[in-house]
Structures are given as C-alpha cells and as structure tokens.
Design a protein around this motif. Structure first.
Motif, short mmCIF file in Angstrom:
data_model
loop_
_atom_site.label_atom_id
_atom_site.label_comp_id
_atom_site.label_asym_id
_atom_site.label_seq_id
_atom_site.Cartn_x
_atom_site.Cartn_y
_atom_site.Cartn_z
N UNK A 118 0.82 -1.21 0.00
CA UNK A 118 0.00 0.00 0.00
C UNK A 118 0.85 1.25 0.00
N UNK A 119 2.15 1.07 0.07
CA UNK A 119 3.06 2.20 0.13
C UNK A 119 3.85 2.30 -1.16
N UNK A 120 3.86 3.47 -1.75
CA UNK A 120 4.68 3.69 -2.93
C UNK A 120 6.10 4.07 -2.53
N UNK A 121 6.31 4.20 -1.22
CA UNK A 121 7.61 4.60 -0.73
C UNK A 121 8.59 3.44 -0.81
N UNK A 122 9.82 3.77 -0.81
CA UNK A 122 10.87 2.77 -0.89
C UNK A 122 11.58 2.66 0.45
N UNK A 123 12.13 1.50 0.68
CA UNK A 123 12.99 1.29 1.83
C UNK A 123 14.39 1.65 1.37
N UNK A 124 15.04 2.56 2.08
CA UNK A 124 16.35 2.99 1.64
C UNK A 124 17.38 2.77 2.74
N UNK A 125 18.59 2.64 2.34
CA UNK A 125 19.69 2.50 3.28
C UNK A 125 21.00 2.57 2.55
N UNK A 126 21.89 3.35 3.04
CA UNK A 126 23.22 3.49 2.45
C UNK A 126 23.18 3.75 0.95
N UNK A 127 22.22 4.56 0.52
CA UNK A 127 22.15 4.95 -0.88
C UNK A 127 21.49 3.94 -1.79
N UNK A 128 20.92 2.87 -1.24
CA UNK A 128 20.25 1.85 -2.04
C UNK A 128 18.75 1.99 -1.86
N UNK A 129 18.03 2.02 -2.97
CA UNK A 129 16.58 2.13 -2.92
C UNK A 129 15.95 0.81 -3.34
N UNK A 130 15.01 0.36 -2.55
CA UNK A 130 14.29 -0.88 -2.83
C UNK A 130 12.80 -0.59 -2.70
N UNK A 131 11.99 -0.93 -3.70
CA UNK A 131 10.55 -0.73 -3.55
C UNK A 131 10.01 -1.53 -2.37
N UNK A 132 9.08 -0.94 -1.66
CA UNK A 132 8.49 -1.58 -0.48
C UNK A 132 7.90 -2.95 -0.84
N UNK A 133 7.20 -3.05 -1.96
CA UNK A 133 6.60 -4.32 -2.37
C UNK A 133 7.63 -5.41 -2.58
N UNK A 134 8.73 -5.06 -3.18
CA UNK A 134 9.79 -6.04 -3.39
C UNK A 134 10.35 -6.52 -2.05
N UNK A 135 10.58 -5.59 -1.15
CA UNK A 135 11.14 -5.94 0.16
C UNK A 135 10.18 -6.85 0.93
N UNK A 136 8.90 -6.48 0.97
CA UNK A 136 7.91 -7.27 1.72
C UNK A 136 7.73 -8.66 1.11
N UNK A 137 7.67 -8.75 -0.21
CA UNK A 137 7.52 -10.06 -0.87
C UNK A 137 8.73 -10.93 -0.59
N UNK A 138 9.91 -10.35 -0.62
CA UNK A 138 11.14 -11.10 -0.35
C UNK A 138 11.18 -11.59 1.09
N UNK A 139 10.79 -10.72 2.02
CA UNK A 139 10.79 -11.13 3.44
C UNK A 139 9.79 -12.25 3.70
N UNK A 140 8.59 -12.14 3.13
CA UNK A 140 7.59 -13.20 3.33
C UNK A 140 8.04 -14.49 2.65
N UNK A 141 8.66 -14.39 1.50
CA UNK A 141 9.21 -15.57 0.81
C UNK A 141 10.22 -16.28 1.71
N UNK A 142 11.08 -15.53 2.35
CA UNK A 142 12.09 -16.09 3.24
C UNK A 142 11.43 -16.78 4.44
N UNK A 143 10.38 -16.18 4.98
CA UNK A 143 9.67 -16.78 6.11
C UNK A 143 8.95 -18.07 5.71
N UNK A 144 8.39 -18.10 4.51
CA UNK A 144 7.74 -19.33 4.03
C UNK A 144 8.79 -20.42 3.85
#
Length: 163
Positions: A85-111
């Motif tokens: 629901x967020x168009x914002x990105x998760x950023x850190x140390x100059x790297x931008x990652x779309x929120x959807x990509x980060x959340x899908x990746x995290x849930x994939x890892x948990x599964x």
C-alpha cells in the motif's frame, strides 16, 4: 510396500505447516493486518487476486515414486502475493528498494523457513528455487514471489514413509 502419496494431501499438509508458523503469522499481521490466505491447487476461477493478499497458493504438485525407487521425490510450487500500500521505498546506504519487493522477499524467506521446519525440521526440502518476479501485471501494488521446493524421502526396501 510401494510409496503412494496423495498429492493434494501433501499440499494441504504443507499449507497447514505454513499456516501454523508463528513467524509467518506475526509478519502478516504486522505488515498486512491480516492472516495469510492459503489455497491448494487453485483453478483459474479461484486464483487469488491483490484483494486476497497476503496469499499463498500451492500448485503444480508432483511426485516420483515406484517399486524400485528408494528415494521418492515430491515437489510443490508456492506463489506468495502481497499488496504494497506504500509507494515509498525502503532505503539504506544509498540503495533504494521498492516496499513491495522488500515485503515479498521477506515473506518468501519466512515461508522457506516454515518449509525447512516441516515436521519439526526433520523433513526439510532437499532443494529450493526461489524467484522474485515483482509486480503482477500493471497493478503496482500487487507483488509476487515464487518458490519451488523438492523433497526426497529415504526409504528402506519394503517400507513406506508418510510425507
């Protein structure tokens, strides 16, 4: 005896193991405000949509068994869908990652972790392939990740082993 497992029942067992995983449940409640919806082998009329997210559907169940097969194999494909629901990105140390990509990746890892813990960790997948294709169609809020898992069961001659 010859190994002869019901593929749909395997999908149900795996779905139940994921549904009972506390890490998956906590993550879905924290980031999506609801439980993971799990479907086994859906047909085209009940394919999950973004409004069903977060969802997991288990399909393309397969097996390799036989009278002389002492290492029967079982495979399932898992599709994880989330709504960002967020168009914002998760950023850190100059790297931008779309929120959807980060959340899908995290849930994939948990599964994957839940699958590794199947039957108390005594029957993890022998191999896992994971893919993060990203946005589904033109809906930039709908993200997916895929996982293919294969299990091998060691069987002594003349025995069966429940999946």
């Amino acid at each position: 005896m010859i190994q002869n497992e019901d593929l749909t029942l395997i999908g149900v067992k795996l779905g139940e193991a994921i549904a009972l995983d506390q890490g998956v449940a906590d993550y879905c409640n924290t980031y999506f405000g609801k439980e993971l919806a799990i479907y086994v082998a859906p047909d085209a009329t009940i394919l999950p949509e973004v409004t069903d997210a977060p969802y997991l559907f288990i399909h393309d169940l397969a097996k390799r068994e036989g009278a002389m097969n002492m290492k029967p194999e079982y495979q399932a494909i898992f599709v994880i869908g989330i709504q960002s629901k967020s168009a914002y990105a998760i950023t850190g140390n100059g790297v931008t990652v779309p929120d959807g990509q980060q959340r899908a990746s995290e849930l994939l890892t948990l599964v994957q972790t839940a699958l590794n813990n199947y039957k108390g960790g005594c029957q993890p997948p022998a191999s896992v392939e994971a893919y993060l294709p990203g946005i589904v169609g033109s809906d930039t809020s709908h993200w997916q990740a895929w996982l293919a898992a294969t299990w091998q069961l060691e069987l002594p001659l003349g025995y069966t082993r429940e999946f």
